[in-house]
Scaffold this motif. Sequence first.
Motif, mmCIF file in Angstrom:
data_model
loop_
_atom_site.group_PDB
_atom_site.id
_atom_site.type_symbol
_atom_site.label_atom_id
_atom_site.label_comp_id
_atom_site.label_asym_id
_atom_site.label_seq_id
_atom_site.Cartn_x
_atom_site.Cartn_y
_atom_site.Cartn_z
ATOM 1 N N GLN A 186 0.856 -1.182 0.000
ATOM 2 C CA GLN A 186 0.000 0.000 0.000
ATOM 3 C C GLN A 186 0.894 1.235 0.000
ATOM 4 O O GLN A 186 2.051 1.171 0.418
ATOM 5 N N GLY A 187 0.346 2.369 -0.437
ATOM 6 C CA GLY A 187 1.107 3.605 -0.479
ATOM 7 C C GLY A 187 0.888 4.450 0.764
ATOM 8 O O GLY A 187 -0.218 4.512 1.289
ATOM 9 N N PHE A 188 1.950 5.089 1.210
ATOM 10 C CA PHE A 188 1.924 5.921 2.412
ATOM 11 C C PHE A 188 2.716 7.203 2.163
ATOM 12 O O PHE A 188 3.546 7.267 1.260
ATOM 13 N N ALA A 189 2.484 8.190 3.009
ATOM 14 C CA ALA A 189 3.229 9.449 2.938
ATOM 15 C C ALA A 189 3.720 9.826 4.330
ATOM 16 O O ALA A 189 3.085 9.508 5.338
ATOM 17 N N HIS A 190 4.851 10.502 4.348
ATOM 18 C CA HIS A 190 5.483 10.937 5.584
ATOM 19 C C HIS A 190 6.054 12.325 5.325
ATOM 20 O O HIS A 190 6.468 12.614 4.207
ATOM 21 N N GLN A 191 6.062 13.159 6.332
ATOM 22 C CA GLN A 191 6.566 14.517 6.172
ATOM 23 C C GLN A 191 7.562 14.811 7.279
ATOM 24 O O GLN A 191 7.381 14.373 8.413
ATOM 25 N N ALA A 192 8.607 15.553 6.949
ATOM 26 C CA ALA A 192 9.595 15.945 7.953
ATOM 27 C C ALA A 192 10.033 17.378 7.684
ATOM 28 O O ALA A 192 10.001 17.846 6.544
ATOM 29 N N VAL A 193 10.440 18.048 8.738
ATOM 30 C CA VAL A 193 10.970 19.405 8.649
ATOM 31 C C VAL A 193 12.352 19.394 9.274
ATOM 32 O O VAL A 193 12.553 18.873 10.376
ATOM 33 N N LEU A 194 13.305 19.969 8.541
ATOM 34 C CA LEU A 194 14.697 19.999 8.982
ATOM 35 C C LEU A 194 15.197 21.428 9.059
ATOM 36 O O LEU A 194 14.748 22.299 8.309
ATOM 37 N N ASP A 195 16.159 21.650 9.930
ATOM 38 C CA ASP A 195 16.935 22.882 9.953
ATOM 39 C C ASP A 195 18.244 22.537 9.256
ATOM 40 O O ASP A 195 18.945 21.591 9.671
ATOM 41 N N MET A 196 18.583 23.282 8.185
ATOM 42 C CA MET A 196 19.732 22.935 7.368
ATOM 43 C C MET A 196 20.327 24.202 6.775
ATOM 44 O O MET A 196 19.611 25.012 6.182
ATOM 45 N N ALA A 197 21.620 24.370 6.924
ATOM 46 C CA ALA A 197 22.291 25.550 6.387
ATOM 47 C C ALA A 197 22.119 25.607 4.868
ATOM 48 O O ALA A 197 22.099 24.572 4.201
ATOM 49 N N PRO A 198 21.992 26.814 4.323
ATOM 50 C CA PRO A 198 21.765 26.959 2.883
ATOM 51 C C PRO A 198 22.844 26.338 2.000
ATOM 52 O O PRO A 198 22.561 25.931 0.881
ATOM 53 N N ASP A 199 24.071 26.219 2.490
ATOM 54 C CA ASP A 199 25.125 25.646 1.653
ATOM 55 C C ASP A 199 25.209 24.118 1.755
ATOM 56 O O ASP A 199 26.009 23.494 1.062
ATOM 57 N N ASP A 200 24.382 23.493 2.604
ATOM 58 C CA ASP A 200 24.311 22.036 2.660
ATOM 59 C C ASP A 200 23.363 21.539 1.576
ATOM 60 O O ASP A 200 22.412 22.225 1.189
ATOM 61 N N ASP A 201 23.608 20.340 1.082
ATOM 62 C CA ASP A 201 22.843 19.752 -0.015
ATOM 63 C C ASP A 201 21.488 19.248 0.499
ATOM 64 O O ASP A 201 21.435 18.290 1.273
ATOM 65 N N SER A 202 20.402 19.863 0.053
ATOM 66 C CA SER A 202 19.071 19.494 0.542
ATOM 67 C C SER A 202 18.634 18.113 0.050
ATOM 68 O O SER A 202 17.633 17.583 0.514
ATOM 69 N N ARG A 203 19.393 17.503 -0.861
ATOM 70 C CA ARG A 203 19.099 16.135 -1.307
ATOM 71 C C ARG A 203 19.692 15.093 -0.369
ATOM 72 O O ARG A 203 19.321 13.916 -0.414
ATOM 73 N N ALA A 204 20.630 15.504 0.486
ATOM 74 C CA ALA A 204 21.316 14.564 1.372
ATOM 75 C C ALA A 204 20.381 13.828 2.326
ATOM 76 O O ALA A 204 20.545 12.620 2.520
ATOM 77 N N PRO A 205 19.384 14.471 2.933
ATOM 78 C CA PRO A 205 18.486 13.711 3.805
ATOM 79 C C PRO A 205 17.739 12.596 3.062
ATOM 80 O O PRO A 205 17.543 11.502 3.610
ATOM 81 N N GLY A 206 17.345 12.842 1.828
ATOM 82 C CA GLY A 206 16.702 11.790 1.035
ATOM 83 C C GLY A 206 17.653 10.634 0.781
ATOM 84 O O GLY A 206 17.261 9.460 0.821
ATOM 85 N N ALA A 207 18.913 10.943 0.524
ATOM 86 C CA ALA A 207 19.920 9.896 0.341
ATOM 87 C C ALA A 207 20.137 9.127 1.642
ATOM 88 O O ALA A 207 20.341 7.908 1.623
#
Length: 119
Positions: free
Chosen positions: A3-24
């Motif tokens: 079955q399909g599900f969804a999850h949401q998260a909020v992070l504090d992350m400096a602008p020069d950090d790669d926002s794709r890294a949490p997904g990785a």
Amino acid sequence: MRQGFAHQAVLDMAPDDDSRAPGAAITTVLCGRWDHEPPCPVAPHHTSEERSGDEVRLRILFATEPHLEERVRQDIDRALARGELVGPDGRTSRWRLLGSRPVEPSAQESEHLARLTRA
């Protein structure tokens, strides 16, 4: 049956950090490594991110058997709680998990979730 599900998260992350890294990081926990060949062994998934200054909002779609849903959500939270990932370029991206929770998939996400359930 998945079955399909969804999850949401909020992070504090400096602008020069790669926002794709949490997904990785999520992929690493769910699949063993972030650069694997399909299919995902436990939960085919997709992570999208939206940045606004230091805040990064993640939307994680995943498909799994209902009895594994809670395990997958815990794995997502565990990956995000680590707060860092070394990318392929050797650069470390860091973040702080501000919040994470299950959410209802939107109508726009239904087609994507259907593909994930078939993966």
